[in-house]
Design a protein around this motif. Structure first.
Motif, mmCIF file in Angstrom:
data_model
loop_
_atom_site.group_PDB
_atom_site.id
_atom_site.type_symbol
_atom_site.label_atom_id
_atom_site.label_comp_id
_atom_site.label_asym_id
_atom_site.label_seq_id
_atom_site.Cartn_x
_atom_site.Cartn_y
_atom_site.Cartn_z
ATOM 1 N N LYS A 778 0.849 -1.187 0.000
ATOM 2 C CA LYS A 778 0.000 0.000 0.000
ATOM 3 C C LYS A 778 0.886 1.239 0.000
ATOM 4 N N GLN A 779 0.555 2.194 -0.848
ATOM 5 C CA GLN A 779 1.372 3.405 -0.947
ATOM 6 C C GLN A 779 1.421 4.138 0.390
ATOM 7 N N SER A 780 0.326 4.074 1.129
ATOM 8 C CA SER A 780 0.297 4.758 2.429
ATOM 9 C C SER A 780 1.323 4.152 3.390
ATOM 10 N N THR A 790 7.666 5.043 -4.677
ATOM 11 C CA THR A 790 6.385 5.285 -5.364
ATOM 12 C C THR A 790 6.016 4.045 -6.168
ATOM 13 N N THR A 793 0.180 0.430 -4.097
ATOM 14 C CA THR A 793 -1.270 0.397 -4.322
ATOM 15 C C THR A 793 -1.942 1.582 -3.622
ATOM 16 N N GLN A 794 -2.726 2.328 -4.392
ATOM 17 C CA GLN A 794 -3.505 3.431 -3.805
ATOM 18 C C GLN A 794 -4.738 2.870 -3.108
ATOM 19 N N GLU A 795 -5.270 3.622 -2.160
ATOM 20 C CA GLU A 795 -6.468 3.178 -1.445
ATOM 21 C C GLU A 795 -7.614 2.970 -2.428
#
Length: 837
Positions: A778-780, A790, A793-795
């Motif tokens: 997850k990117q977060s 970078t 995975t975006q939310e």
């Protein structure tokens, strides 16, 4: 005519006898050929007394290994020995160092068993025995009943101890060896022992010494680098710094006890260069930044050489609280990881690149972006116009000159030759440019036709680049003189020297019907390392027919024979041994190993790990090495520590699963392997063995240094257990982990593994498999690492990482077709369920 010849011979004898002692070291073989028996003995005694092996020879000062005698020295010794029919103890004692001229035939047929045993004290003091001589003497002694009962009888062998084999040494009790190594004169002999014998000595000593502190204390200096890493973990013991400082360690060995040493030694300047090279990130990460800076400055003073990963880690710690203003107080190699702007507070960019030019540029890979960036910044700093580099700027660039392209070399003329001759290798366009500059003759060295042996010595690093058009212009006498006086000390390999020899060989197009008159191969010729220039391949084949080559084989194979000449030598052996070479001949094959076929190997009997060690030492191609290893194992030999170290990292990937499973834990502890380039099956098997072998050290900080080379086979659960241990894993190690294990790690777990190396992830994020791991996170979660990763995975989204494609088997095609047929329906069902939820 006869009377004048006698007078001439008498004059020669008289002149030799009247020579001052300091000149007898420089006699030519012809000067001693006509001496009487008594005069030969007298001269031999003077040579032993006056000619140390470390000397200035023909104006060239050099430190030579005890076994490295010049052609002239060997020929003089052989000439003196030929004055005698038999060798009673009195003669052998009087010959002293000249006994090095004994042939194998002399040892076997002209010295009785009784006389040989009585002469051991004298022969044991002779330095420079070759492998055949020492093993022949030892085998004759042992077969005649000589017994090594205690340390005194072992030490009595002196320099002859190199003739023992590992199996004989293993049969001795450890007490015998421990007694012998207490005698300083015996310890001196260990320097020149074959590596397999050194390993066996180390095994015997370590088997009776229970603690690392005692092992370090008692092990002779010449054997220290053979102590396995797993034996250098002190645990609760306090290491003796003085004992550690007195030995020469490898970087990997020193890493095992570096943490223990740093904790117990407040004054880093009291640590030796050898100990300091064991610097580890894990230890540095536990130190205050000021202490690390202090450590780095001591490393500069002691000229400690570190690897890329060590330097990358050290520079991070040095700059933890900002860029120091005294960067000149730190190792020059650290500057490779900085920029001119980082150095601005210390000095100018010219000063920065002058230091870079003296640094070990090979720390960075040749085509790496870091090296390319350094070169671009250097050219900009020096304001070099166009492609022409003057001599002053070339001096500043130093080793960076090795990265300049062909156009720079051409445009700069001879300005770069001095620096280029120090480079290890060249790209094709560089080689072409060097040849162009040399051929022009417009350099300070002049045209090749005017070169001397000293010119060739200055340009020796460029000789591998010279082609036929250049070599044929160099005066033949200059080439011969260079080969005679300088080649032995040059960095050139035997193959590279053979290119020069090819230019000097006589040309002969007509096939030789027999050995040409005057070209008979004599003892003098066999002791002449210029032998290859005297014969065409056809002449060599014809002249070898009546020669017994076996006793001289390992010696002459150090000579720079061309490939066609080596093929003749191989043919000679095939004709002499149509049913396969005897095992006694195998250690002598040297460069002929590259002509050996798997069919040849299938006829051999390889019953000794010593033989395996010698065969693989020359690094044959993989197919030949694989045949050799399989023959060794197939004959029922164990993969013991000597065999494993012979196989080493280079060939460990050739072992199949059955062979790998033959390795026992005790042997594994004594070996040094790195299977990171092997198949996944090999990595898995060796990791399991390593984990078992080092399980008793699992809770010690040095455990990671032991297990790290094998982590490519580690399951995820074992990697997670390392997270809490502050291991500071290198990203290069992370990238070589098992794919399934890596993909299952979370960002926080990777952070725990990498420690202070976490920021290096940014550089690796676009390389496989790090790229695929990033895409699965997850990117977060990646953002929490604060290193600029970078592509996660975006939310609300799901990244699907495409697996590596493999062709399906015919059995699975039906199932695949059914899956594809059902895919639209499955997608519709999935979307409907998502909408309902």
């Amino acid at each position: 005519m006869a009377a004048s010849q006698i007078q001439c011979e008498s004059a020669v004898c008289a002149s030799v006898k009247s020579l001052p002692d300091r000149f007898v070291c420089y006699l030519s073989p012809s000067a001693v050929s006509n001496l009487s028996r008594d005069d030969a003995l007298s001269l031999a005694q003077r040579i032993s007394r006056s000619c140390p092996l470390n000397l200035t020879h023909r104006g060239i000062t050099r430190e030579r290994a005890p076994s490295s005698l010049t052609t002239e020295e060997l020929q003089v010794a052989s000439s003196l020995v030929r004055k005698f029919e038999h060798f009673p103890p009195a003669v052998l004692h009087a010959l002293g160092q000249a006994a090095i001229g004994l042939s194998i035939s002399d040892i076997e047929n002209r010295i009785t068993d009784k006389d040989l045993e009585a002469s051991i004290p004298a022969l044991g003091e002779v330095r420079g025995w070759n492998a055949e001589q020492s093993s022949t003497i030892i085998n004759k002694l042992l077969s005649s009943g000589y017994q090594i009962m205690d340390g005194q009888s072992l030490a009595k062998l002196g320099s002859l101890v190199a003739g023992l084999n590992s199996s004989t040494l293993r049969s001795l009790s450890p007490e015998v060896i421990l007694e012998a190594i207490k005698l300083p004169e015996f310890v001196q002999q260990m320097v020149t022992l074959p590596s397999a014998l050194k390993m066996t000595f180390m095994e015997k000593i370590s088997s009776s010494v229970g603690h690392p502190t005692d092992l370090v204390k008692y092990i002779p200096d010449a054997l220290a680098s053979y102590i396995p890493k797993s034996f250098l973990i002190f645990g609760e013991e306090k290491p003796n710094i003085q004992d550690l400082n007195s030995k020469m360690w490898t970087r990997e060995q020193a890493a095992m006890f570096f943490n223990d040493v740093i904790k117990t030694e407040p004054d880093f300047s009291r640590l030796s260069q050898s100990v300091l090279q064991g610097f580890t990130c894990a230890t540095a990460n536990e130190m205050e930044a000021g202490r690390v800076q202090e450590l780095a400055k001591v490393m500069k003073k002691k000229n400690v050489k570190l690897g890329e990963d060590q330097l990358s880690c050290l520079v991070k710690m040095v700059m933890l609280h900002g860029i120091p203003k005294d960067l000149d107080s730190y190792p020059k190699d650290l500057l490779l990881f900085l920029s001119p702007s980082d150095y601005a507070a210390t000095g100018s960019c010219r000063q920065y690149f002058a230091n870079i030019g003296k640094a070990n540029l090979d720390v960075l890979q040749r085509e790496s972006s870091q090296r390319k960036q350094l070169l671009m910044e250097a050219l900009a700093c020096l304001k070099i116009p166009g492609m022409q580099v003057n001599e002053e700027d070339a001096d500043i660039l130093g080793r960076l000159v090795c990265d300049l392209g062909g156009e720079y070399i051409r445009s700069s003329g001879g300005n770069l030759l001095k620096q280029l001759s120090q480079c290890d290798a060249f790209l094709p366009d560089q080689e072409e440019a060097i040849r162009s500059v040399i051929s022009s003759g417009n350099t300070t060295f002049g045209p090749p036709v005017a070169w001397s042996a000293f010119t060739l010595n200055e340009l020796s690093g460029l000789i591998p680049v010279f082609d036929h058009s250049i070599l044929q212009k160099i005066p033949k006498n200059a080439l011969i003189l260079w080969l005679k006086n300088f080649a032995r000390d040059s960095p050139l390999s035997r193959e590279q020297l053979a290119t020069v020899v090819e230019e000097l060989r006589p040309t002969r197009h007509k096939r030789a019907d027999g050995c040409p008159p005057g070209k008979e191969i004599t003892e003098v010729i066999l002791n002449d390392d210029l032998m290859p220039i005297y014969y065409t391949p056809e002449e060599l084949h014809a002249c070898l027919k009546n020669v017994s080559l076996e006793n001289h084989l390992s010696q002459i194979l150090t000579y720079p024979f061309s490939v066609p000449q080596l093929a003749v030598l191989k043919r000679y052996l095939d004709e002499a041994y149509p049913d396969g070479y005897p095992e006694s001949l195998l250690p002598k094959l040297g460069q002929l190993i590259f002509f050996i076929t798997p069919e040849d190997v299938s006829k051999w009997k390889i019953t000794s790990a010593d033989t395996l060690t010698v065969l693989l030492k020359n690094e044959p191609p993989d197919d030949e090495a694989s045949a050799i290893i399989k023959r060794y194992v197939g004959l029922g030999n164990a993969l013991n520590a000597t065999a494993l170290n012979a196989i080493g990292t280079r060939y460990v990937c050739l072992l199949n699963a059955a062979e790998l499973n033959m390795i026992d834990s005790n042997s594994f502890k004594l070996a040094s392997l790195n299977p990171s380039a092997c198949s996944q099956l090999t990595k898995d098997i060796l990791y399991a063995k390593a984990k078992r072998a080092f399980s008793d050290q699992h809770y010690l900080p040095a455990y990671y240094e032991l297990i790290e080379p094998y982590l490519g086979g580690a399951p995820a659960v074992d990697l997670r257990s390392l997270v809490k241990d502050n291991v500071n894993m290198k990203v290069s190690t992370l990238a070589k982990l098992r794919r399934d294990s890596l993909m299952s790690l979370t960002p926080s777990e990777v952070q725990g593994l990498l420690g202070m190396n976490l920021r290096d992830l940014e550089i690796w994020q676009y390389k496989s498999p790090i790229r695929e791991w990033v895409q699965m996170q997850k990117q977060s979660e990646l953002d929490k690492l604060h290193v600029g990763l970078t592509g996660g995975t975006q939310e609300g989204y799901m990244n699907i990482v495409t697996p590596e494609f493999q062709l399906p088997s015919s059995a699975s095609l039906g199932a695949m077709a059914m899956t594809l047929h059902l895919l639209p329906a499955l997608l519709i069902s999935f979307l409907m369920m998502s909408g309902l939820s």
